[in-house]
Scaffold this motif. Structure first.
Motif, PDB file in Angstrom:
ATOM      1  N   VAL A   4      62.057  10.130  44.662  1.00  0.00           N
ATOM      2  CA  VAL A   4      62.315   8.753  45.030  1.00  0.00           C
ATOM      3  C   VAL A   4      63.821   8.522  45.028  1.00  0.00           C
ATOM      4  CG1 VAL A   4      61.979   6.344  44.403  1.00  0.00           C
ATOM      5  CG2 VAL A   4      60.125   7.969  44.087  1.00  0.00           C
ATOM      6  N   LEU A   5      64.337   8.032  46.133  1.00  0.00           N
ATOM      7  CA  LEU A   5      65.759   7.787  46.258  1.00  0.00           C
ATOM      8  C   LEU A   5      66.057   6.322  46.016  1.00  0.00           C
ATOM      9  CD1 LEU A   5      66.396   9.789  49.528  1.00  0.00           C
ATOM     10  CD2 LEU A   5      66.794  10.541  47.197  1.00  0.00           C
ATOM     11  N   ARG A  55      49.916   5.298  35.948  1.00  0.00           N
ATOM     12  CA  ARG A  55      51.205   4.615  36.013  1.00  0.00           C
ATOM     13  C   ARG A  55      51.475   3.806  34.749  1.00  0.00           C
ATOM     14  NH1 ARG A  55      50.637   2.396  42.114  1.00  0.00           N
ATOM     15  NH2 ARG A  55      51.087   4.352  43.150  1.00  0.00           N
ATOM     16  N   GLN A  56      50.646   3.990  33.739  1.00  0.00           N
ATOM     17  CA  GLN A  56      50.776   3.151  32.554  1.00  0.00           C
ATOM     18  C   GLN A  56      52.085   3.355  31.811  1.00  0.00           C
ATOM     19  OE1 GLN A  56      47.582   4.067  29.908  1.00  0.00           O
ATOM     20  NE2 GLN A  56      48.172   6.196  29.634  1.00  0.00           N
ATOM     21  N   ALA A  65      60.672   1.432  42.658  1.00  0.00           N
ATOM     22  CA  ALA A  65      61.196   2.537  43.460  1.00  0.00           C
ATOM     23  C   ALA A  65      60.073   3.225  44.238  1.00  0.00           C
ATOM     24  CB  ALA A  65      61.917   3.541  42.572  1.00  0.00           C
ATOM     25  N   GLU A  66      58.919   3.361  43.618  1.00  0.00           N
ATOM     26  CA  GLU A  66      57.773   3.973  44.285  1.00  0.00           C
ATOM     27  C   GLU A  66      57.290   3.111  45.453  1.00  0.00           C
ATOM     28  OE1 GLU A  66      53.488   4.680  42.625  1.00  0.00           O
ATOM     29  OE2 GLU A  66      54.784   6.272  41.877  1.00  0.00           O
ATOM     30  N   LYS A  72      59.574   2.663  52.992  1.00  0.00           N
ATOM     31  CA  LYS A  72      60.442   3.494  53.831  1.00  0.00           C
ATOM     32  C   LYS A  72      59.626   4.577  54.547  1.00  0.00           C
ATOM     33  CE  LYS A  72      64.780   3.020  51.227  1.00  0.00           C
ATOM     34  NZ  LYS A  72      64.771   1.616  51.392  1.00  0.00           N
ATOM     35  N   LYS A  73      58.658   5.134  53.875  1.00  0.00           N
ATOM     36  CA  LYS A  73      57.811   6.161  54.473  1.00  0.00           C
ATOM     37  C   LYS A  73      56.999   5.581  55.633  1.00  0.00           C
ATOM     38  CE  LYS A  73      54.142   9.405  53.196  1.00  0.00           C
ATOM     39  NZ  LYS A  73      53.287   9.875  52.089  1.00  0.00           N
TER      40      LYS A  73
END
Length: 151
Positions: A4-5, A55-56, A65-66, A72-73
């Motif tokens: 992740v950028l 994701r806890q 960010a995810e 973006k994807k």
């Protein structure tokens, strides 16, 4: 989190006004730079392809960010075929402009565009892409400038 950028949207440091098309192209550029076409082996085992980690333990910044990367994807997958249909000078102009946006200053150029006005080629590429972006639902019609004023 790997993969992740955290790169900011383009700014006006390059001396040109940034519009919604620039934002979409920058999202495509960031996504395309993270693209890995393959390394001659399968990236996952098909028996556990649907398995996801919890994701806890993620904090809000990691989740954000995810989500940003997923956006973006999605934009990248929609824009990529449109950009690939452009002629080579337009694609080079887009990539060069996005590199300059990422750097924040005009430092990148391309020998492939020797003798070609980069700004004019980029503006023409944006004018060509704009109706396609409207048709894809990524822009509203009022975001498109007439082609003669875009050059």
């Amino acid at each position: 989190m790997t993969g992740v950028l955290a790169i900011e949207a383009p700014t006006t440091k390059t001396g040109c006004a940034v519009d919604r098309i620039d934002d979409l192209l920058f999202d495509w550029y960031i996504w395309s730079q993270g693209y890995n076409p393959g390394v001659d082996y399968q990236a996952f085992d098909s028996s556990c392809a649907q398995s996801r980690t919890s994701r806890q333990w993620m904090d809000y910044d990691e989740i954000d960010a995810e989500v940003e990367w997923a956006i973006k994807k999605g934009i990248g997958k929609l824009l990529d075929p449109m950009i690939q249909k452009l002629h080579l000078p337009a694609r080079v102009a887009i990539n060069t402009a996005m590199r300059n946006f990422e750097a924040g200053v005009e430092v990148w150029s391309s020998m492939r565009l020797h003798g070609v006005d980069l700004a004019a080629e980029y503006a023409q590429a944006k004018a060509i892409l704009c109706p396609q972006l409207v048709a894809a639902g990524l822009l509203t019609q009022d975001a498109c400038k007439p082609a003669e004023t875009a050059l």
